[in-house]
Design an enzyme around this catalytic site. Structure first.
Site, PDB file in Angstrom:
ATOM      1  N   HIS A  87     -28.868  19.141  12.614  1.00  0.00           N
ATOM      2  CA  HIS A  87     -28.906  17.907  13.416  1.00  0.00           C
ATOM      3  C   HIS A  87     -29.871  18.122  14.580  1.00  0.00           C
ATOM      4  O   HIS A  87     -30.394  19.211  14.775  1.00  0.00           O
ATOM      5  CB  HIS A  87     -27.496  17.606  13.956  1.00  0.00           C
ATOM      6  CG  HIS A  87     -26.612  16.988  12.935  1.00  0.00           C
ATOM      7  ND1 HIS A  87     -26.156  15.698  13.027  1.00  0.00           N
ATOM      8  CD2 HIS A  87     -26.113  17.485  11.775  1.00  0.00           C
ATOM      9  CE1 HIS A  87     -25.398  15.430  11.969  1.00  0.00           C
ATOM     10  NE2 HIS A  87     -25.353  16.499  11.194  1.00  0.00           N
ATOM     11  N   HIS A 137     -29.026  16.892  20.369  1.00  0.00           N
ATOM     12  CA  HIS A 137     -29.352  15.476  20.194  1.00  0.00           C
ATOM     13  C   HIS A 137     -30.129  14.909  21.391  1.00  0.00           C
ATOM     14  O   HIS A 137     -29.994  15.403  22.501  1.00  0.00           O
ATOM     15  CB  HIS A 137     -28.059  14.665  19.998  1.00  0.00           C
ATOM     16  CG  HIS A 137     -27.396  14.955  18.693  1.00  0.00           C
ATOM     17  ND1 HIS A 137     -26.256  15.709  18.598  1.00  0.00           N
ATOM     18  CD2 HIS A 137     -27.725  14.618  17.426  1.00  0.00           C
ATOM     19  CE1 HIS A 137     -25.904  15.816  17.325  1.00  0.00           C
ATOM     20  NE2 HIS A 137     -26.781  15.163  16.586  1.00  0.00           N
ATOM     21  N   ASP A 142     -17.328  14.580  11.130  1.00  0.00           N
ATOM     22  CA  ASP A 142     -17.631  15.497  12.233  1.00  0.00           C
ATOM     23  C   ASP A 142     -16.358  15.774  13.026  1.00  0.00           C
ATOM     24  O   ASP A 142     -16.049  15.084  13.992  1.00  0.00           O
ATOM     25  CB  ASP A 142     -18.719  14.900  13.127  1.00  0.00           C
ATOM     26  CG  ASP A 142     -19.117  15.855  14.239  1.00  0.00           C
ATOM     27  OD1 ASP A 142     -18.505  16.940  14.332  1.00  0.00           O
ATOM     28  OD2 ASP A 142     -20.037  15.517  15.002  1.00  0.00           O
ATOM     29  N   SER A 191     -25.308   5.716  11.803  1.00  0.00           N
ATOM     30  CA  SER A 191     -24.180   6.163  12.644  1.00  0.00           C
ATOM     31  C   SER A 191     -23.126   5.059  12.710  1.00  0.00           C
ATOM     32  O   SER A 191     -23.401   3.910  12.331  1.00  0.00           O
ATOM     33  CB  SER A 191     -24.687   6.481  14.051  1.00  0.00           C
ATOM     34  OG  SER A 191     -25.069   5.277  14.697  1.00  0.00           O
ATOM     35  N   ASP A 224     -23.556   8.989   9.435  1.00  0.00           N
ATOM     36  CA  ASP A 224     -23.884  10.070  10.379  1.00  0.00           C
ATOM     37  C   ASP A 224     -22.739  10.220  11.381  1.00  0.00           C
ATOM     38  O   ASP A 224     -22.265   9.222  11.943  1.00  0.00           O
ATOM     39  CB  ASP A 224     -25.184   9.670  11.105  1.00  0.00           C
ATOM     40  CG  ASP A 224     -25.801  10.801  11.890  1.00  0.00           C
ATOM     41  OD1 ASP A 224     -25.531  11.969  11.572  1.00  0.00           O
ATOM     42  OD2 ASP A 224     -26.591  10.497  12.815  1.00  0.00           O
ATOM     43  N   GLU A 235     -19.190  19.762   9.859  1.00  0.00           N
ATOM     44  CA  GLU A 235     -19.912  20.515  10.894  1.00  0.00           C
ATOM     45  C   GLU A 235     -19.043  21.618  11.470  1.00  0.00           C
ATOM     46  O   GLU A 235     -17.846  21.415  11.710  1.00  0.00           O
ATOM     47  CB  GLU A 235     -20.361  19.556  12.013  1.00  0.00           C
ATOM     48  CG  GLU A 235     -21.137  20.257  13.131  1.00  0.00           C
ATOM     49  CD  GLU A 235     -21.841  19.294  14.094  1.00  0.00           C
ATOM     50  OE1 GLU A 235     -22.289  18.208  13.643  1.00  0.00           O
ATOM     51  OE2 GLU A 235     -21.938  19.619  15.287  1.00  0.00           O
TER      52      GLU A 235
END
Ligand code: G3H
Ligand code: 13P
Ligand code: ZN
Length: 326
Positions: free
Chosen positions: A223, A190, A116, A57, A94, A146
Site C-alpha cells: 500500500h 498513505h 483491514d 475505498s 480497498d 494486512e
C-alpha cells in the site's frame, strides 16, 4: 446477490497474481472515485497491455453510490475490449473495515476484497480475515488482509508511526486466515507526505526478503506506494494550489519490490495529484471555462499518461497481455 462479478466481465486476482509472480512484475491497483478516473486507469492499462485492479475505498463507494461502482467497472471492461485489449480487470474493495462491508461489496459485484483488521490484535486479525475469506471464497472472490500498520492515514484511521510487519508472524497468519494475498508494512505510507525533503526515502527491503523466505511465492501487497511526482506538486502550486513539498516512494525502490513476490502495488495519491494539476491548469489559464468536459478531459489525460509511465517503469507489467489502441 445483485451482481456476480463474472457477469460484469471481471476476474478475481488469483491468476493475475500467479502470472505476476511468475513473470516478475506487479499488478497496478489504482483507486478511482468517478468516471474520469476509471477511464484514465483503464485506458492506461489497455494501452500498455497491463492487468489492472480498479480499487474502490469505502469512502469512494459512498461517494459514487453502491449501484454506480459495478457499472463503472463493467464499463471499464467494455472500454478495454473496444480498444482491442484482452487485459484482465478486477474490482477490489480497498481497506474494507468489516465482514458486513466486504459481504455487501461481494453482493454488489466486487471480485476481490480487502479486510483491514491490522489495527486489531494478531488473533482478532486472523479471526476477522478468516470470516471474510470463507464467505468470499464460497463466491469465487479473492481476499487481501494486512499484517503490520502503515504510518499515515488509512481510510480515516490515522497512525503516527509504522509498525513493521514481523516476518515470524506471516506464515501462521496466512495459513490460519486462508487469505489470498497479504499487505505488509515495510516503510510505505498513505498520502502525499511520506518523507520530508532531506529524508533518505528507503523501504525496509530486508523485511520483504525475510517475509518471502517464510511464505515463498505467496502474493504480497504494498500500500501507500505513490511516488508523489514533483511535476504535479509544482503545477498545483503554480496554478494557485497549496501543497507542502513532499516526497513519495522512489521508483527504483518499488521496481525492485515488483520483481519479487510483491504482486500488487497500490497507488491513489499520484492519480489525485495528476488530476488536480490538470483541473487547476485549465482554471488558471482559462478562468472563463465552465464546461466540465473541458477541464475534466485534461485532468483524465494527465492521470492516464502518468499511469502509463508507472506501468512501464515501476510495475513492469507492460505487455503482459494484448495492447489496445485509442
Ligand atoms: O488507502 C487509502 C486510499 O488512498 C483511499 O483513500 O479512503 O480517501 O478514498 P480514501
Ligand atoms: P498512496 O496514498 O501512496 O497512493 O496509497 C494508496 C493506497 O495504499 C490505497 O490503498
Ligand atoms: Zn492503502
Amino acid at each position: 446477490m445483485r451482481y456476480n462479478y463474472k457477469d460484469l466481465g471481471l476476474v478475481n486476482t488469483k491468476e493475475m497474481f500467479a502470472k505476476a509472480n511468475k513473470e516478475g512484475y506487479a499488478v497496478p491497483a489504482f483507486n478511482f472515485n468517478n468516471m474520469e478516473q476509471m477511464l484514465a486507469i483503464v485506458e492506461a492499462a489497455a494501452l500498455k497491455g497491463s492487468p489492472v485492479i480498479l480499487q474502490c475505498s469505502g469512502g469512494a463507494r459512498n461517494y459514487m453510490g453502491k449501484p454506480v461502482v459495478p457499472m463503472l467497472a463493467k464499463a471499464a471492461v467494455d472500454v478495454a475490449r473496444e480498444m482491442g485489449s484482452d487485459i484482465p480487470i478486477a474490482l477490489h474493495l480497498d481497506h474494507g473495515s468489516s465482514f458486513e462491508q466486504a459481504k455487501d461489496c461481494i453482493e454488489w459485484g466486487f471480485s476481490s476484497v480487502m479486510i483491514d483488521a491490522s489495527h486489531h490484535s494478531f488473533e482478532e486479525n486472523i479471526a476477522e480475515s478468516k470470516k471474510v475469506a470463507e464467505y468470499a471464497h464460497a463466491n469465487g472472490v479473492t481476499v487481501e488482509a494486512e499484517l503490520g500498520v502503515l504510518a499515515g492515514i488509512e481510510d480515516e484511521i490515522s497512525n503516527d508511526a509504522h509498525i513493521f510487519t514481523q516476518p515470524h508472524e506471516v506464515e501462521e497468519f496466512v495459513k490460519a486466515s486462508g487469505v489470498d494475498s497479504l499487505a505488509i508494512s515495510i516503510g510505505t505510507s498513505h498520502g502525499a507526505h511520506k518523507f520530508k525533503p532531506g529524508d533518505d526515502p528507503k523501504l525496509k527491503l530486508e523485511i520483504l526478503a525475510e517475509i518471502e523466505t517464510k511464505i515463498p511465492g505467496f502474493p504480497i501487497v504494498l500500500h501507500g506506494s505513490s511516488s508523489v511526482p514533483a511535476k504535479f506538486i509544482t503545477m498545483i502550486k503554480e496554478f494557485g494550489g497549496e501543497i507542502k513539498d513532499a516526497i513519495g516512494i522512489p521508483d527504483d525502490q518499488l521496481r525492485g519490490a515488483a520483481k519479487s513476490a510483491v504482486a500488487k502495488i497500490n497507488v491513489d495519491t499520484d492519480g489525485r495529484l495528476a488530476f488536480t494539476a490538470g483541473i487547476r491548469e485549465v482554471f488558471t489559464n482559462k478562468p472563463g471555462e465552465f464546461d466540465p468536459r473541458k477541464y475534466l478531459t485534461p485532468a483524465k489525460n494527465y492521470m492516464r499518461d502518468f499511469y502509463m509511465l508507472k506501468i512501464e517503469n515501476v510495475f513492469g507489467s507492460e505487455g503482459a497481455y494484448k495492447k489496445g489502441n485509442k
